[in-house]
Write a protein that holds these residues in place. Sequence first.
Motif, PDB file in Angstrom:
ATOM      1  N   UNK A  33       0.830  -1.199   0.000  1.00 38.94           N
ATOM      2  CA  UNK A  33       0.000   0.000   0.000  1.00 38.94           C
ATOM      3  C   UNK A  33       0.867   1.252   0.000  1.00 38.94           C
ATOM      4  N   UNK A  34       0.511   2.219  -0.842  1.00 40.39           N
ATOM      5  CA  UNK A  34       1.219   3.492  -0.861  1.00 40.39           C
ATOM      6  C   UNK A  34       0.802   4.321   0.348  1.00 40.39           C
ATOM      7  N   UNK A  35       1.611   5.311   0.729  1.00 40.04           N
ATOM      8  CA  UNK A  35       1.167   6.249   1.768  1.00 40.04           C
ATOM      9  C   UNK A  35      -0.144   6.916   1.341  1.00 40.04           C
ATOM     10  N   UNK A  36      -0.924   7.348   2.295  1.00 37.70           N
ATOM     11  CA  UNK A  36      -2.189   7.996   1.983  1.00 37.70           C
ATOM     12  C   UNK A  36      -1.951   9.320   1.260  1.00 37.70           C
ATOM     13  N   UNK A  37      -3.011   9.837   0.649  1.00 34.05           N
ATOM     14  CA  UNK A  37      -2.892  11.141  -0.018  1.00 34.05           C
ATOM     15  C   UNK A  37      -2.439  12.208   0.971  1.00 34.05           C
ATOM     16  N   UNK A  38      -2.976  12.145   2.185  1.00 30.63           N
ATOM     17  CA  UNK A  38      -2.583  13.132   3.203  1.00 30.63           C
ATOM     18  C   UNK A  38      -1.099  13.007   3.539  1.00 30.63           C
ATOM     19  N   UNK A  39      -0.619  11.771   3.684  1.00 33.31           N
ATOM     20  CA  UNK A  39       0.799  11.562   3.997  1.00 33.31           C
ATOM     21  C   UNK A  39       1.690  12.027   2.852  1.00 33.31           C
ATOM     22  N   UNK A  50      -2.310  18.060  -6.377  1.00 28.09           N
ATOM     23  CA  UNK A  50      -1.064  17.715  -7.063  1.00 28.09           C
ATOM     24  C   UNK A  50      -0.726  16.249  -6.857  1.00 28.09           C
ATOM     25  N   UNK A  51      -0.894  15.775  -5.627  1.00 26.15           N
ATOM     26  CA  UNK A  51      -0.662  14.362  -5.328  1.00 26.15           C
ATOM     27  C   UNK A  51      -1.626  13.485  -6.115  1.00 26.15           C
ATOM     28  N   UNK A  52      -2.893  13.889  -6.175  1.00 23.24           N
ATOM     29  CA  UNK A  52      -3.879  13.093  -6.897  1.00 23.24           C
ATOM     30  C   UNK A  52      -3.543  13.001  -8.383  1.00 23.24           C
ATOM     31  N   UNK A  53      -3.022  14.077  -8.957  1.00 19.60           N
ATOM     32  CA  UNK A  53      -2.645  14.035 -10.361  1.00 19.60           C
ATOM     33  C   UNK A  53      -1.499  13.055 -10.593  1.00 19.60           C
ATOM     34  N   UNK A  54      -0.558  13.018  -9.669  1.00 17.09           N
ATOM     35  CA  UNK A  54       0.553  12.066  -9.769  1.00 17.09           C
ATOM     36  C   UNK A  54       0.043  10.634  -9.648  1.00 17.09           C
ATOM     37  N   UNK A  55      -0.847  10.387  -8.693  1.00 16.09           N
ATOM     38  CA  UNK A  55      -1.384   9.047  -8.501  1.00 16.09           C
ATOM     39  C   UNK A  55      -2.221   8.600  -9.692  1.00 16.09           C
TER      40      UNK A  55
END
Length: 260
Positions: A33-39, A50-55
């Motif tokens: 499991x990857x770190x959460x979006x918050x992490x 920005x994180x969501x776009x990368x994911x």
Amino acid sequence: MAAARQGRVAVWAQIAEDLRSKIADGTLAANRQLPTEADLTTQYGVARATVRQALTTLVNEGLIVPRAPRGYFVRHRKPLFYRPQTEFRPQPKTPEMDRFMADHSADGREPRQTIDVAIVSPPPDVMQRLRLEEGELALVRRRVRYLDGEPFNTNDSYYPLRLVQDTEIMHPVDIARGVNQVLAELGYPQVRALDEIYLRMPTPDEVRRLELAPGTPVACHICTGLCPDGTPVRVVVNILPGDRHVIVYERDGMTVDGDE
């Protein structure tokens, strides 16, 4: 991320590349499991968008999969070794399993397939390969082949209807001794095959049948079976998702391409 923010590469792309590298070198192992979006937002010092776009980019590349509500996981890749040169080898001895089923049952995976049969006006490229007259119909046997519940490839086989009318080829079931053998018994043995492989993006129908993530390329393997006199009697269109297959060829001799 301070250094990563410098330059012209978008921040989301740099985050995606950092995660991609960790997946490639095993730091983020399969099924982890990857770190959460918050992490990740805290780790990289960026906005959640920005994180969501990368994911999303990594999902589209087939590297990670979302599993709501738990988050994102590294995709477990176990590609199918696809061997076009096995086309004319003997069928498996077990009646309920075709060549594909026999190959991959022993690999610890659970194979299955669906088969649909229809009388159609074939696509122009198939009509040309089968040398059909204008308006002449074809029979198509459409398969979706699965491993562990995931659709791995499609296999659509076209035959001139006049050759296979009222034969077992028209039934939507697996033929234990193989369609090639049935054609030989009908007086149309295939002694040669012309293989073509195209790399492209999938059609909407292929996306639907194979449940493809956005941005997944496919290999299209078209095999035309020829009788001794050169008459084409079968055209098979195999669609192989690029994130699920390795195409393997065997060749006799020691000559390597480019080395005369």
